[in-house]
Write an enzyme that holds these catalytic residues in place. Structure first.
Site, mmCIF file in Angstrom:
data_model
loop_
_atom_site.group_PDB
_atom_site.id
_atom_site.type_symbol
_atom_site.label_atom_id
_atom_site.label_comp_id
_atom_site.label_asym_id
_atom_site.label_seq_id
_atom_site.Cartn_x
_atom_site.Cartn_y
_atom_site.Cartn_z
ATOM 1 C CG ASP A 94 -1.999 -1.099 1.016
ATOM 2 O OD1 ASP A 94 -1.707 -2.274 1.313
ATOM 3 O OD2 ASP A 94 -3.084 -0.776 0.520
HETATM 4 C C1 LIG Z 1 -2.663 -4.207 -5.177
HETATM 5 S S1 LIG Z 1 -2.703 -3.336 -3.695
HETATM 6 C C2 LIG Z 1 -3.600 -4.403 -2.684
HETATM 7 C C3 LIG Z 1 -3.344 -4.122 -1.236
HETATM 8 O O1 LIG Z 1 -4.469 -3.446 -0.672
HETATM 9 C C4 LIG Z 1 -4.997 -4.268 0.335
HETATM 10 O O2 LIG Z 1 -5.543 -3.536 1.395
HETATM 11 P P1 LIG Z 1 -7.157 -3.250 1.406
HETATM 12 O O3 LIG Z 1 -7.816 -4.503 0.938
HETATM 13 O O4 LIG Z 1 -7.432 -2.907 2.858
HETATM 14 O O5 LIG Z 1 -7.349 -2.069 0.480
HETATM 15 C C5 LIG Z 1 -3.807 -5.077 0.814
HETATM 16 O O6 LIG Z 1 -2.961 -4.315 1.644
HETATM 17 C C6 LIG Z 1 -3.177 -5.411 -0.499
HETATM 18 O O7 LIG Z 1 -1.850 -5.838 -0.441
#
Ligand SMILES: CSC[C@H]1O[C@H](OP(=O)(O)O)[C@H](O)[C@@H]1O
Length: 370
Positions: free
Chosen positions: A237
């Site tokens: 992220d």
């Molecule tokens: C391709 S970035 C995906 C990344 O985002 C996810 O977090 P969230 O589902 O809370 O937005 C997770 O950290 C992933 O690695």
């Protein structure tokens, strides 16, 4: 594959796949205002670092398409104000902030028809993200293939549902599978939102990739039991300039487990996830989410619901911990660069200098196109 299109844009219409309902129901939500885009991101109807940025940008594009401005100055002021508002939706993924800065520069530079210039720039993010992800897939499958990685483990969801398409870490898994390099992918459930059990399972089933779901707490036992799991590959992220990486909660302990068991730990992310303004991970804001995401079940089985309904106990079944149980629910954690083997971007693969504990992401990657 249409079943995996998280974001649909046909100017001026934006529709997002409501990921809170997956895998049980595929339902699109139309976004016409920045308030709706902000809610979709904050409530995690849409999620994933690149997808958050794209939905915010296109949500504003949809809003702008429906407006008549008195002139370019009014359009520029409106767009800048709405970009500032959209950046309050979720704090950790840098992609949203990076995109907002780039889009604000576009409207500042536009000498006429500012609104049209903004919409065109927002639209370009869709194609650019897919192109980045396909390059990450190529670089990552080439790099991991060299590790003779016939099995890998991944965390959370980093596929087409987290991006404009193909995915980052899951894009590498897709390319390894298509190249015949991969026998199986293990993936974690990723409590409490269950991105793995609900979303990654949905994506891998959609493409019939051999996959096995494991509890977050089973990873160390898996790595000890199966030496063929050669690498852990995850998304990001926000990556600081030295390589410290914020990713879904649980990533840090996967890195510790991989190090202990002598396996590669690989981060996959587009350059838009790298925050060179941050020297290291200490400065990354970690989103804290509501305790009831932990204390209540977000994914339930039909058998458990049927049994609960028969006993008139649905609420109790869905309420795992006693109501009012305090819970600590950081949505991300930071993995130190020292535990990361490589960072795969669309520009190539970053590795650390021999003996170094940190990366230098301010330069071109060491394993880059000739
Ligand atoms: C391709 S970035 C995906 C990344 O985002 C996810 O977090 P969230 O589902 O809370 O937005 C997770 O950290 C992933 O690695």
């Amino acid at each position: 594959m249409d079943c995996l299109q998280a974001i649909k844009w046909e100017r001026p219409r934006l529709a997002i796949l409501n990921q809170l309902l997956l895998p049980h129901r595929r339902e699109y939500v139309e976004i016409t205002t920045c308030e709706q885009a902000h809610h979709a991101i904050a409530s995690m109807q849409t999620r994933g670092a690149p997808a958050i940025a794209i939905v915010a940008a296109l949500g504003l594009a949809a809003e702008v398409c429906g407006m008549a401005f008195a002139g370019d100055a009014e359009a520029r002021a409106h767009i800048r104000q709405r970009l500032a508002y959209l950046q309050t939706s979720r704090p950790t993924a840098v992609n949203l902030f990076e995109a907002a800065g780039r889009l604000a520069a576009v409207v500042d530079a536009a000498e006429s028809d500012v609104a049209a210039a903004y919409v065109a720039a927002a639209e370009r993010m869709l194609e650019a993200d897919v192109a980045d992800n396909r390059a990450i897939g190529r670089w990552g499958s080439e790099y991991l293939g060299a590790l003779a990685g016939d099995k890998v483990l991944t965390h959370c969801n980093t596929g087409a549902l987290a991006t404009a398409g193909h995915g980052t870490a899951l894009g590498i898994v897709r390319d390894m599978w298509r190249a015949g390099q991969l026998a199986r992918v293990f993936f974690t459930e990723t409590r409490p939102y269950n991105q793995g059990a609900r979303l990654t399972a949905f994506e891998l089933a959609c493409e019939a990739i051999p996959a096995t779901l494991v509890c977050d707490s089973a990873v160390s036992a898996l790595l000890r039991a199966d030496p063929a799991v050669k690498a852990v590959v995850v998304g990001a992220d926000r990556v600081a300039a030295n390589g410290d990486t914020a990713n879904k909660i649980g990533t840090y302990q996967l890195a510790i487990a991989a190090r202990f068991h002598g396996r590669a730990f690989v981060v996959a992310a587009p350059s838009t996830s790298i925050d060179l303004a941050l020297r290291d991970g200490a400065g990354i804001t970690i989103e804290q989410r509501a305790p009831d995401e932990i204390t209540a079940a977000s994914g339930f089985t039909r058998a458990s619901v049927d049994a609960a309904a028969a006993a008139g106990l649905v609420r109790e079944t869905l309420q795992i911990a006693p109501a009012g149980t305090d819970a600590w629910n950081p949505s991300f954690d930071v993995t130190p660069a020292a535990l990361i083997t490589a960072i795969v971007t669309e520009r190539g693969v970053y590795v650390k200098a021999p003996g170094a504990d940190v990366f230098d992401l301010s330069v071109a990657p060491k394993l880059a196109p000739a």
